[in-house]
Design a protein around this motif. Sequence first.
Motif, PDB file in Angstrom:
ATOM      1  N   GLY A  91       2.514  30.670  11.642  1.00 40.02           N
ATOM      2  CA  GLY A  91       2.821  29.278  11.951  1.00 40.02           C
ATOM      3  C   GLY A  91       1.639  28.504  12.497  1.00 40.02           C
ATOM      4  N   ILE A  92       0.447  29.088  12.430  1.00 42.34           N
ATOM      5  CA  ILE A  92      -0.748  28.411  12.923  1.00 42.34           C
ATOM      6  C   ILE A  92      -1.212  27.416  11.860  1.00 42.34           C
ATOM      7  CG2 ILE A  92      -3.149  28.724  13.653  1.00 42.34           C
ATOM      8  CD1 ILE A  92      -2.270  31.480  14.750  1.00 42.34           C
ATOM      9  N   PRO A  93      -1.271  26.128  12.219  1.00 40.85           N
ATOM     10  CA  PRO A  93      -1.638  25.104  11.238  1.00 40.85           C
ATOM     11  C   PRO A  93      -3.009  25.359  10.613  1.00 40.85           C
ATOM     12  CG  PRO A  93      -0.757  24.096  13.223  1.00 40.85           C
ATOM     13  CD  PRO A  93      -0.958  25.556  13.534  1.00 40.85           C
ATOM     14  N   SER A  94      -3.173  24.931   9.377  1.00 34.69           N
ATOM     15  CA  SER A  94      -4.419  25.176   8.654  1.00 34.69           C
ATOM     16  C   SER A  94      -5.594  24.402   9.241  1.00 34.69           C
ATOM     17  CB  SER A  94      -4.252  24.832   7.167  1.00 34.69           C
ATOM     18  OG  SER A  94      -3.919  23.466   7.028  1.00 34.69           O
ATOM     19  N   ASP A  95      -5.330  23.359  10.025  1.00 36.96           N
ATOM     20  CA  ASP A  95      -6.433  22.609  10.644  1.00 36.96           C
ATOM     21  C   ASP A  95      -6.791  23.165  12.019  1.00 36.96           C
ATOM     22  OD1 ASP A  95      -4.190  21.706  12.068  1.00 36.96           O
ATOM     23  OD2 ASP A  95      -4.984  19.666  12.255  1.00 36.96           O
ATOM     24  N   HIS A  96      -6.231  24.325  12.376  1.00 30.55           N
ATOM     25  CA  HIS A  96      -6.528  24.946  13.669  1.00 30.55           C
ATOM     26  C   HIS A  96      -7.631  25.979  13.540  1.00 30.55           C
ATOM     27  CE1 HIS A  96      -3.013  24.221  16.627  1.00 30.55           C
ATOM     28  NE2 HIS A  96      -3.257  23.133  15.925  1.00 30.55           N
ATOM     29  N   LYS A  97      -8.362  26.146  14.638  1.00 34.85           N
ATOM     30  CA  LYS A  97      -9.352  27.210  14.774  1.00 34.85           C
ATOM     31  C   LYS A  97      -8.921  28.083  15.954  1.00 34.85           C
ATOM     32  CE  LYS A  97     -14.235  28.086  15.220  1.00 34.85           C
ATOM     33  NZ  LYS A  97     -15.575  27.525  15.293  1.00 34.85           N
ATOM     34  N   VAL A  98      -9.042  29.379  15.799  1.00 32.04           N
ATOM     35  CA  VAL A  98      -8.656  30.300  16.860  1.00 32.04           C
ATOM     36  C   VAL A  98      -9.758  30.349  17.916  1.00 32.04           C
ATOM     37  CG1 VAL A  98      -8.175  32.721  17.400  1.00 32.04           C
ATOM     38  CG2 VAL A  98      -7.193  31.675  15.345  1.00 32.04           C
ATOM     39  N   VAL A  99      -9.347  30.259  19.181  1.00 31.71           N
ATOM     40  CA  VAL A  99     -10.274  30.389  20.304  1.00 31.71           C
ATOM     41  C   VAL A  99     -10.409  31.859  20.680  1.00 31.71           C
ATOM     42  CG1 VAL A  99     -10.680  29.805  22.726  1.00 31.71           C
ATOM     43  CG2 VAL A  99      -9.692  28.097  21.180  1.00 31.71           C
ATOM     44  N   GLY A 100      -9.287  32.529  20.771  1.00 28.67           N
ATOM     45  CA  GLY A 100      -9.256  33.937  21.148  1.00 28.67           C
ATOM     46  C   GLY A 100      -7.823  34.424  21.201  1.00 28.67           C
ATOM     47  N   CYS A 101      -7.675  35.709  21.469  1.00 25.39           N
ATOM     48  CA  CYS A 101      -6.348  36.310  21.501  1.00 25.39           C
ATOM     49  C   CYS A 101      -6.188  37.160  22.756  1.00 25.39           C
ATOM     50  CB  CYS A 101      -6.135  37.214  20.293  1.00 25.39           C
ATOM     51  SG  CYS A 101      -6.430  36.418  18.704  1.00 25.39           S
ATOM     52  N   VAL A 102      -4.941  37.342  23.146  1.00 24.35           N
ATOM     53  CA  VAL A 102      -4.598  38.225  24.259  1.00 24.35           C
ATOM     54  C   VAL A 102      -3.717  39.343  23.714  1.00 24.35           C
ATOM     55  CG1 VAL A 102      -3.506  38.421  26.529  1.00 24.35           C
ATOM     56  CG2 VAL A 102      -4.523  36.245  25.833  1.00 24.35           C
TER      57      VAL A 102
ATOM     58  N   SER B 260      -5.677  16.740  27.971  1.00 25.35           N
ATOM     59  CA  SER B 260      -5.293  16.567  26.568  1.00 25.35           C
ATOM     60  C   SER B 260      -4.193  17.526  26.126  1.00 25.35           C
ATOM     61  CB  SER B 260      -6.511  16.734  25.664  1.00 25.35           C
ATOM     62  OG  SER B 260      -7.066  18.020  25.874  1.00 25.35           O
ATOM     63  N   GLN B 261      -4.195  18.753  26.644  1.00 28.76           N
ATOM     64  CA  GLN B 261      -3.162  19.745  26.345  1.00 28.76           C
ATOM     65  C   GLN B 261      -2.906  19.909  24.837  1.00 28.76           C
ATOM     66  OE1 GLN B 261       0.337  19.677  28.896  1.00 28.76           O
ATOM     67  NE2 GLN B 261      -0.658  18.134  30.190  1.00 28.76           N
ATOM     68  N   VAL B 262      -3.976  20.123  24.063  1.00 30.04           N
ATOM     69  CA  VAL B 262      -3.796  20.263  22.614  1.00 30.04           C
ATOM     70  C   VAL B 262      -3.827  21.709  22.127  1.00 30.04           C
ATOM     71  CG1 VAL B 262      -4.675  17.948  22.097  1.00 30.04           C
ATOM     72  CG2 VAL B 262      -6.236  19.884  22.069  1.00 30.04           C
ATOM     73  N   ASP B 263      -4.463  22.621  22.875  1.00 26.75           N
ATOM     74  CA  ASP B 263      -4.485  24.027  22.463  1.00 26.75           C
ATOM     75  C   ASP B 263      -3.070  24.594  22.528  1.00 26.75           C
ATOM     76  OD1 ASP B 263      -7.206  23.343  22.901  1.00 26.75           O
ATOM     77  OD2 ASP B 263      -7.694  25.451  23.163  1.00 26.75           O
ATOM     78  N   GLU B 264      -2.779  25.516  21.619  1.00 26.37           N
ATOM     79  CA  GLU B 264      -1.439  26.106  21.544  1.00 26.37           C
ATOM     80  C   GLU B 264      -1.522  27.624  21.599  1.00 26.37           C
ATOM     81  OE1 GLU B 264       0.987  24.498  18.329  1.00 26.37           O
ATOM     82  OE2 GLU B 264      -0.347  22.755  18.242  1.00 26.37           O
ATOM     83  N   ALA B 265      -0.439  28.242  22.052  1.00 27.26           N
ATOM     84  CA  ALA B 265      -0.355  29.708  22.115  1.00 27.26           C
ATOM     85  C   ALA B 265       0.751  30.178  21.185  1.00 27.26           C
ATOM     86  CB  ALA B 265      -0.074  30.162  23.545  1.00 27.26           C
TER      87      ALA B 265
ATOM     88  N   LYS C 166     -12.853  25.239  22.690  1.00 27.13           N
ATOM     89  CA  LYS C 166     -13.209  26.521  23.304  1.00 27.13           C
ATOM     90  C   LYS C 166     -12.989  26.503  24.810  1.00 27.13           C
ATOM     91  CE  LYS C 166     -16.603  28.073  19.937  1.00 27.13           C
ATOM     92  NZ  LYS C 166     -18.005  28.452  19.704  1.00 27.13           N
ATOM     93  N   GLU C 167     -13.375  25.424  25.463  1.00 23.01           N
ATOM     94  CA  GLU C 167     -13.241  25.352  26.912  1.00 23.01           C
ATOM     95  C   GLU C 167     -11.766  25.392  27.337  1.00 23.01           C
ATOM     96  OE1 GLU C 167     -15.050  23.389  24.973  1.00 23.01           O
ATOM     97  OE2 GLU C 167     -17.076  23.175  25.813  1.00 23.01           O
ATOM     98  N   ASP C 168     -10.958  24.548  26.717  1.00 25.56           N
ATOM     99  CA  ASP C 168      -9.544  24.479  27.077  1.00 25.56           C
ATOM    100  C   ASP C 168      -8.824  25.780  26.731  1.00 25.56           C
ATOM    101  OD1 ASP C 168     -10.207  21.882  27.713  1.00 25.56           O
ATOM    102  OD2 ASP C 168      -8.790  20.939  26.322  1.00 25.56           O
ATOM    103  N   GLY C 169      -9.109  26.306  25.540  1.00 28.77           N
ATOM    104  CA  GLY C 169      -8.467  27.551  25.115  1.00 28.77           C
ATOM    105  C   GLY C 169      -8.865  28.723  25.999  1.00 28.77           C
ATOM    106  N   SER C 170     -10.130  28.767  26.408  1.00 28.54           N
ATOM    107  CA  SER C 170     -10.584  29.850  27.277  1.00 28.54           C
ATOM    108  C   SER C 170      -9.887  29.790  28.636  1.00 28.54           C
ATOM    109  CB  SER C 170     -12.103  29.779  27.458  1.00 28.54           C
ATOM    110  OG  SER C 170     -12.753  30.012  26.228  1.00 28.54           O
ATOM    111  N   CYS C 171      -9.655  28.604  29.133  1.00 23.42           N
ATOM    112  CA  CYS C 171      -8.911  28.470  30.400  1.00 23.42           C
ATOM    113  C   CYS C 171      -7.474  28.977  30.225  1.00 23.42           C
ATOM    114  CB  CYS C 171      -8.918  27.020  30.866  1.00 23.42           C
ATOM    115  SG  CYS C 171     -10.508  26.458  31.499  1.00 23.42           S
ATOM    116  N   MET C 172      -6.855  28.637  29.095  1.00 21.84           N
ATOM    117  CA  MET C 172      -5.497  29.137  28.821  1.00 21.84           C
ATOM    118  C   MET C 172      -5.483  30.658  28.794  1.00 21.84           C
ATOM    119  SD  MET C 172      -3.742  26.853  25.813  1.00 21.84           S
ATOM    120  CE  MET C 172      -2.103  27.534  25.937  1.00 21.84           C
ATOM    121  N   LEU C 173      -6.458  31.235  28.097  1.00 23.03           N
ATOM    122  CA  LEU C 173      -6.535  32.687  27.977  1.00 23.03           C
ATOM    123  C   LEU C 173      -6.696  33.327  29.352  1.00 23.03           C
ATOM    124  CD1 LEU C 173      -8.846  32.779  24.847  1.00 23.03           C
ATOM    125  CD2 LEU C 173      -6.554  33.772  24.933  1.00 23.03           C
ATOM    126  N   GLU C 174      -7.613  32.817  30.154  1.00 18.02           N
ATOM    127  CA  GLU C 174      -7.847  33.409  31.476  1.00 18.02           C
ATOM    128  C   GLU C 174      -6.586  33.358  32.342  1.00 18.02           C
ATOM    129  OE1 GLU C 174      -9.977  35.280  34.636  1.00 18.02           O
ATOM    130  OE2 GLU C 174     -10.138  35.254  32.466  1.00 18.02           O
TER     131      GLU C 174
END
Length: 185
Positions: A151-162, A43-48, A101-109
Amino acid sequence: MNETLKIIASRYSCRNYESQPITEEELKIILNAGLQAPSAMNSQVDEAFAIMNINLIDELALAINEAFKQLNIQKPDNYYCTYHAPILVIVSGPKDYTRLKEDGSCMLENMFLAAESLNIGSCWINQLRDTQEMRDTQEMDNVRSVLSKIGIPSDHKVVGCVALGYSKKRIKPKPKKESRIHIIK
């Protein structure tokens, strides 16, 4: 042990950064590693969102601190959730995406491992995600205001930060509890 396994074994949470930011080229390598992460059904929807503006990072950290104080979450007086890293990457995605959470956590790792491969310190920062799980308060509106500036859209939820930066002092990773592994034959 191959190079990839050595990088995985040497990764640690850096909490002490030099003020000099990493290069933009290094940052792009780390961000592109995040893009290579698996995602559900591709799906590639999470953003950094990579923040290099220290004033914006400071504003966000202060807003997070104020939200914690309002909710009586005790932190030391000198608390600074990003450990003064010169760069902060926020991974977020649409609130209604079921694999956020799953997709975002993979991006973070992937970003943590890429940073380690470049001898760049990194640390997983949860506090921003945690603030979104709290009840609505004026302080939460302040956090959301800073996220909007980023610039984070208002309909976004944060998964985590680096948190990213050159480490002032490399440390050895803490020992891992091998008892957590179970092989069933």
